[in-house]
Design an enzyme around this catalytic site. Structure first.
Site, PDB file in Angstrom:
ATOM      1  N   ARG A  53       0.562  -1.847   0.290  1.00 37.82           N
ATOM      2  CA  ARG A  53      -0.276  -0.070   0.252  1.00 37.82           C
ATOM      3  C   ARG A  53       0.767   1.194  -0.089  1.00 37.82           C
ATOM      4  O   ARG A  53       0.506   2.367  -1.184  1.00 37.82           O
ATOM      5  CB  ARG A  53      -1.084  -0.277   0.999  1.00 37.82           C
ATOM      6  N   LYS A 152      -2.916   7.363   1.376  1.00 43.79           N
ATOM      7  CA  LYS A 152      -2.259   7.463   2.943  1.00 43.79           C
ATOM      8  C   LYS A 152      -1.694   8.012   2.709  1.00 43.79           C
ATOM      9  O   LYS A 152      -0.038   7.761   3.532  1.00 43.79           O
ATOM     10  CB  LYS A 152      -1.808   5.982   3.868  1.00 43.79           C
ATOM     11  N   GLU A 185     -15.914   6.677   6.413  1.00 46.67           N
ATOM     12  CA  GLU A 185     -15.136   5.913   7.207  1.00 46.67           C
ATOM     13  C   GLU A 185     -14.719   6.540   8.109  1.00 46.67           C
ATOM     14  O   GLU A 185     -15.748   7.850   8.423  1.00 46.67           O
ATOM     15  CB  GLU A 185     -13.194   5.478   6.758  1.00 46.67           C
TER      16      GLU A 185
END
Ligand code: PMP
Length: 292
Positions: A53, A152, A185
């Site tokens: 990721r 991220k 989220e």
């Protein structure tokens, strides 16, 4: 006790001396990516998934990480070894590096690669038994076509605004809606609801592709619990039998209050507790050995 060591571009530096330039675009503009990983019981949980990721996010922001994935994994393991850690939170960071005061990333020739490791316990303390109070916040999750929440990145201001709002309203965690009013989220975790025995979580277009989320989906399938990925609105959230959030730091945390409404009977639900137990078994037994 001597200071823990931080990995900085191939060297191990005491925490108090681990510093980056004020001209680093990570500092100036939030230009960079990071991960949050955990080690349990001498093993790093889902190490390669986190590294994948990190590299995907770096690619999206056109940042070349000056290490191979294998070298990065080894750097993480070595940092843990040097600090003699078996249970830890691991924070790899790759910043754009130092440049001038303009935005242009082409002016930043050398990214900084940093790995911080810390001993770590439970993020939410006794709330794993009591449940969290969650608040849906007015601030919307970054739009998928402006700053995709899948990245991220070091730019977490959207999440911090949500946290500030939840703090002000007495919530333990903030829940984001997106611009369409779909549940996105938490400020640092993904969300699941349970209704009439079926578990639902939103698709990952408007949130982070959580690695814990993926593990939880695997557990749900193993337990043969009916599951779907579908958009969730406020009605579904408020009428859920159970709600829980998932994340590397949060693990699986039950939500027992949402916007002042009690979820279920106000205690962590049966399905949530079962998944928490299975997740604990996984984290205790699975992962990449630090001390081989
Ligand atoms: N959403 C956000 C915004 C997060 O910061 C995190 C924590 N990394 C998560 C979800 C959960 O992701 P993971 O399970 O991979 O830690």
């Amino acid at each position: 006790m001597s200071e823990l060591l931080v990995y900085m571009n191939g060297e191990f530096v005491p925490e108090s001396q681990a510093k980056v330039s004020v001209f680093d675009h990570g500092f100036l503009y939030g230009d960079g990516v990071f991960e949050g990983i955990r080690a349990y019981n001498g093993k790093v949980f889902k190490l390669y998934e986190h590294i994948d990721r990190l590299y995907d996010c770096a690619r999206v922001i056109d940042l070349k990480i000056p290490l191979s994935k294998e070298e990065f994994a080894e750097a993480i393991l070595e940092t843990l070894r040097r600090n003699n850690l078996r249970d830890a939170y691991i924070r790899p960071i790759v910043t754009r590096g130092a440049g001038d005061l303009g935005l242009d990333p082409r002016k930043c020739p050398s990214p900084n690669v940093i790995i911080i490791t810390k001993p770590w316990g439970k993020l939410y303390g006794d709330l794993y038994e009591k449940g969290l109070k969650a608040i849906t916040v007015a601030i919307r999750r970054n739009a998928i076509d402006s700053l995709p929440p899948n990245i991220k990145s070091l730019n977490y201001l959207n999440n911090i605004l949500a946290k500030i709002e939840a703090n002000a309203k007495g919530g333990d965690e903030a829940i984001f809606l997106d611009h369409n009013g779909y549940i996105s989220e938490g400020s640092g975790d993904n969300i699941f609801i349970v209704k009439n025995g079926t578990i639902t979580t939103p698709p990952t277009l408007n949130n982070l592709k959580g690695i814990t989320r993926q593990v939880v989906i695997e557990l749900i399938n193993e337990l043969e619990i009916p599951f779907r990925e579908a958009n969730i609105g406020l009605f579904d959230l408020y009428s859920a039998d159970e709600i829980f959030v998932t994340g590397t730091a949060a693990e699986i945390a039950p939500v027992t209050y949402i916007d002042g409404r009690t979820v279920g009977n106000g205690k962590p639900g049966k399905v949530t507790k079962m998944l928490m137990e299975k997740f604990r078994e996984r984290t205790e037994n699975e992962g990449v050995e630090i001390y081989r």
